[in-house]
Write a protein that holds these residues in place. Structure first.
Motif, PDB file in Angstrom:
ATOM      1  N   GLY A   1       0.825  -1.210   0.000  1.00 53.74           N
ATOM      2  CA  GLY A   1       0.000   0.000   0.000  1.00 53.74           C
ATOM      3  C   GLY A   1       0.854   1.253   0.000  1.00 53.74           C
ATOM      4  O   GLY A   1       0.592   2.206  -0.745  1.00 53.74           O
ATOM      5  N   ALA A   2       1.902   1.259   0.824  1.00 49.59           N
ATOM      6  CA  ALA A   2       2.809   2.401   0.863  1.00 49.59           C
ATOM      7  C   ALA A   2       3.546   2.538  -0.461  1.00 49.59           C
ATOM      8  O   ALA A   2       3.718   3.644  -0.978  1.00 49.59           O
ATOM      9  N   GLN A   3       3.949   1.400  -1.031  1.00 48.97           N
ATOM     10  CA  GLN A   3       4.607   1.435  -2.330  1.00 48.97           C
ATOM     11  C   GLN A   3       3.689   2.064  -3.370  1.00 48.97           C
ATOM     12  O   GLN A   3       4.109   2.908  -4.162  1.00 48.97           O
ATOM     13  N   ALA A   4       2.422   1.679  -3.371  1.00 49.72           N
ATOM     14  CA  ALA A   4       1.464   2.226  -4.329  1.00 49.72           C
ATOM     15  C   ALA A   4       1.308   3.738  -4.163  1.00 49.72           C
ATOM     16  O   ALA A   4       1.248   4.482  -5.147  1.00 49.72           O
ATOM     17  N   VAL A   5       1.264   4.197  -2.916  1.00 56.45           N
ATOM     18  CA  VAL A   5       1.143   5.639  -2.656  1.00 56.45           C
ATOM     19  C   VAL A   5       2.362   6.372  -3.204  1.00 56.45           C
ATOM     20  O   VAL A   5       2.231   7.382  -3.912  1.00 56.45           O
ATOM     21  N   PHE A   6       3.542   5.872  -2.902  1.00 57.31           N
ATOM     22  CA  PHE A   6       4.767   6.543  -3.357  1.00 57.31           C
ATOM     23  C   PHE A   6       4.904   6.489  -4.878  1.00 57.31           C
ATOM     24  O   PHE A   6       5.321   7.471  -5.495  1.00 57.31           O
ATOM     25  N   LEU A   7       4.545   5.368  -5.480  1.00 54.94           N
ATOM     26  CA  LEU A   7       4.596   5.275  -6.941  1.00 54.94           C
ATOM     27  C   LEU A   7       3.601   6.234  -7.586  1.00 54.94           C
ATOM     28  O   LEU A   7       3.901   6.851  -8.611  1.00 54.94           O
ATOM     29  N   ALA A   8       2.423   6.366  -6.989  1.00 57.74           N
ATOM     30  CA  ALA A   8       1.417   7.291  -7.517  1.00 57.74           C
ATOM     31  C   ALA A   8       1.916   8.731  -7.440  1.00 57.74           C
ATOM     32  O   ALA A   8       1.739   9.504  -8.381  1.00 57.74           O
ATOM     33  N   ILE A   9       2.554   9.081  -6.342  1.00 58.75           N
ATOM     34  CA  ILE A   9       3.110  10.434  -6.214  1.00 58.75           C
ATOM     35  C   ILE A   9       4.177  10.657  -7.272  1.00 58.75           C
ATOM     36  O   ILE A   9       4.227  11.700  -7.919  1.00 58.75           O
ATOM     37  N   GLY A  10       5.029   9.655  -7.476  1.00 59.09           N
ATOM     38  CA  GLY A  10       6.092   9.781  -8.470  1.00 59.09           C
ATOM     39  C   GLY A  10       5.579   9.855  -9.890  1.00 59.09           C
ATOM     40  O   GLY A  10       6.162  10.506 -10.745  1.00 59.09           O
ATOM     41  N   TYR A  11       4.452   9.207 -10.152  1.00 54.08           N
ATOM     42  CA  TYR A  11       3.885   9.167 -11.496  1.00 54.08           C
ATOM     43  C   TYR A  11       2.958  10.344 -11.773  1.00 54.08           C
ATOM     44  O   TYR A  11       2.724  10.700 -12.921  1.00 54.08           O
ATOM     45  N   CYS A  12       2.466  10.951 -10.744  1.00 55.76           N
ATOM     46  CA  CYS A  12       1.449  11.988 -10.830  1.00 55.76           C
ATOM     47  C   CYS A  12       1.795  13.042 -11.882  1.00 55.76           C
ATOM     48  O   CYS A  12       2.799  13.731 -11.790  1.00 55.76           O
ATOM     49  N   GLU A  13       0.946  13.157 -12.899  1.00 54.61           N
ATOM     50  CA  GLU A  13       1.208  14.097 -13.990  1.00 54.61           C
ATOM     51  C   GLU A  13       1.129  15.553 -13.555  1.00 54.61           C
ATOM     52  O   GLU A  13       1.712  16.416 -14.182  1.00 54.61           O
ATOM     53  N   TRP A  14       0.397  15.819 -12.464  1.00 52.28           N
ATOM     54  CA  TRP A  14       0.263  17.224 -12.064  1.00 52.28           C
ATOM     55  C   TRP A  14       1.478  17.687 -11.293  1.00 52.28           C
ATOM     56  O   TRP A  14       1.668  18.848 -11.065  1.00 52.28           O
ATOM     57  N   LEU A  15       2.323  16.752 -10.846  1.00 50.10           N
ATOM     58  CA  LEU A  15       3.478  17.135 -10.053  1.00 50.10           C
ATOM     59  C   LEU A  15       4.622  17.498 -10.987  1.00 50.10           C
ATOM     60  O   LEU A  15       5.204  16.659 -11.641  1.00 50.10           O
ATOM     61  N   ASP A  16       4.895  18.771 -11.080  1.00 49.80           N
ATOM     62  CA  ASP A  16       5.976  19.226 -11.927  1.00 49.80           C
ATOM     63  C   ASP A  16       6.973  19.992 -11.066  1.00 49.80           C
ATOM     64  O   ASP A  16       6.929  19.911  -9.855  1.00 49.80           O
ATOM     65  N   ASP A  17       7.839  20.744 -11.674  1.00 49.97           N
ATOM     66  CA  ASP A  17       8.856  21.464 -10.916  1.00 49.97           C
ATOM     67  C   ASP A  17       8.259  22.511  -9.979  1.00 49.97           C
ATOM     68  O   ASP A  17       8.882  22.894  -9.004  1.00 49.97           O
ATOM     69  N   GLN A  18       7.050  22.977 -10.266  1.00 49.93           N
ATOM     70  CA  GLN A  18       6.426  23.947  -9.383  1.00 49.93           C
ATOM     71  C   GLN A  18       5.646  23.271  -8.259  1.00 49.93           C
ATOM     72  O   GLN A  18       5.191  23.929  -7.346  1.00 49.93           O
ATOM     73  N   GLY A  19       5.419  21.975  -8.323  1.00 48.51           N
ATOM     74  CA  GLY A  19       4.691  21.277  -7.273  1.00 48.51           C
ATOM     75  C   GLY A  19       3.369  20.756  -7.771  1.00 48.51           C
ATOM     76  O   GLY A  19       3.142  20.623  -8.972  1.00 48.51           O
TER      77      GLY A  19
ATOM     78  N   LEU B   1       9.825   5.275  -2.049  1.00 49.33           N
ATOM     79  CA  LEU B   1       9.969   6.532  -1.319  1.00 49.33           C
ATOM     80  C   LEU B   1      11.292   7.208  -1.673  1.00 49.33           C
ATOM     81  O   LEU B   1      11.336   8.419  -1.907  1.00 49.33           O
ATOM     82  N   ALA B   2      12.358   6.431  -1.714  1.00 49.99           N
ATOM     83  CA  ALA B   2      13.666   6.997  -2.068  1.00 49.99           C
ATOM     84  C   ALA B   2      13.618   7.655  -3.445  1.00 49.99           C
ATOM     85  O   ALA B   2      14.220   8.706  -3.661  1.00 49.99           O
ATOM     86  N   ASP B   3      12.877   7.047  -4.358  1.00 56.81           N
ATOM     87  CA  ASP B   3      12.766   7.597  -5.716  1.00 56.81           C
ATOM     88  C   ASP B   3      12.023   8.927  -5.770  1.00 56.81           C
ATOM     89  O   ASP B   3      12.282   9.743  -6.654  1.00 56.81           O
ATOM     90  N   ILE B   4      11.090   9.163  -4.840  1.00 59.74           N
ATOM     91  CA  ILE B   4      10.325  10.417  -4.883  1.00 59.74           C
ATOM     92  C   ILE B   4      10.885  11.497  -3.961  1.00 59.74           C
ATOM     93  O   ILE B   4      10.393  12.626  -3.972  1.00 59.74           O
TER      94      ILE B   4
END
Length: 146
Positions: free
Chosen positions: A12-30, A68-71
């Protein structure tokens, strides 16, 4: 407090962190998206402003800690990371340590209660101590916080 209300588990934690890392809305501005909360659109908080991530006792192991380390680069303001009482072993802790080395904002990382070897704990403590000393020197030289 999230830890008192929910349990993620490793996958579950892996899925959350992967989703954050993949999230298209997350760019250099946040994070720049709106969500509907109680029929009222609101701006999401920027992940770039996240200062504390506390996930003690959540069953986090290698897969989740690697994600988590990746994000971590997407969380530049993160100052406290509490992963105590999880299932992080040497391999996962080493990957996390490598990510923390290039994350200058982190001041406190809690790994108590994980089967992490003492040499990794010592290396982490030394790294964080050196950073704090460097911040203090910069503060004294400039007269303001680093």
């Amino acid at each position: 407090d999230f830890a008192e209300k929910a349990y993620l588990g490793n996958r579950g934690a892996q899925a959350v962190f992967l989703a954050i890392g993949y999230c298209e809305w997350l760019d250099d501005q946040g994070l720049n998206a709106t969500v509907e909360v109680e029929d009222e659109p609101r701006k999401l908080e920027m992940l770039t402003d996240l200062k504390r991530l506390e996930l003690p006792g959540q069953g986090i192991a290698y897969e989740a800690v690697t994600a988590l380390a990746d994000i971590l680069p997407q969380l530049p303001s993160l100052m406290l990371l509490d992963l105590s009482r999880n299932k992080i072993t040497e391999k996962g802790a080493l990957r996390l340590l490598q990510a923390i080395e290039s994350h200058p904002a982190l001041k406190d990382v809690k790994l108590d209660g994980n089967p992490v070897p003492s040499w990794i704990r010592v290396r982490l403590a030394n790294m964080l101590s050196v950073r704090e000393e460097q911040r203090m020197v910069q503060y004294l030289q400039r007269g303001r916080p680093a």
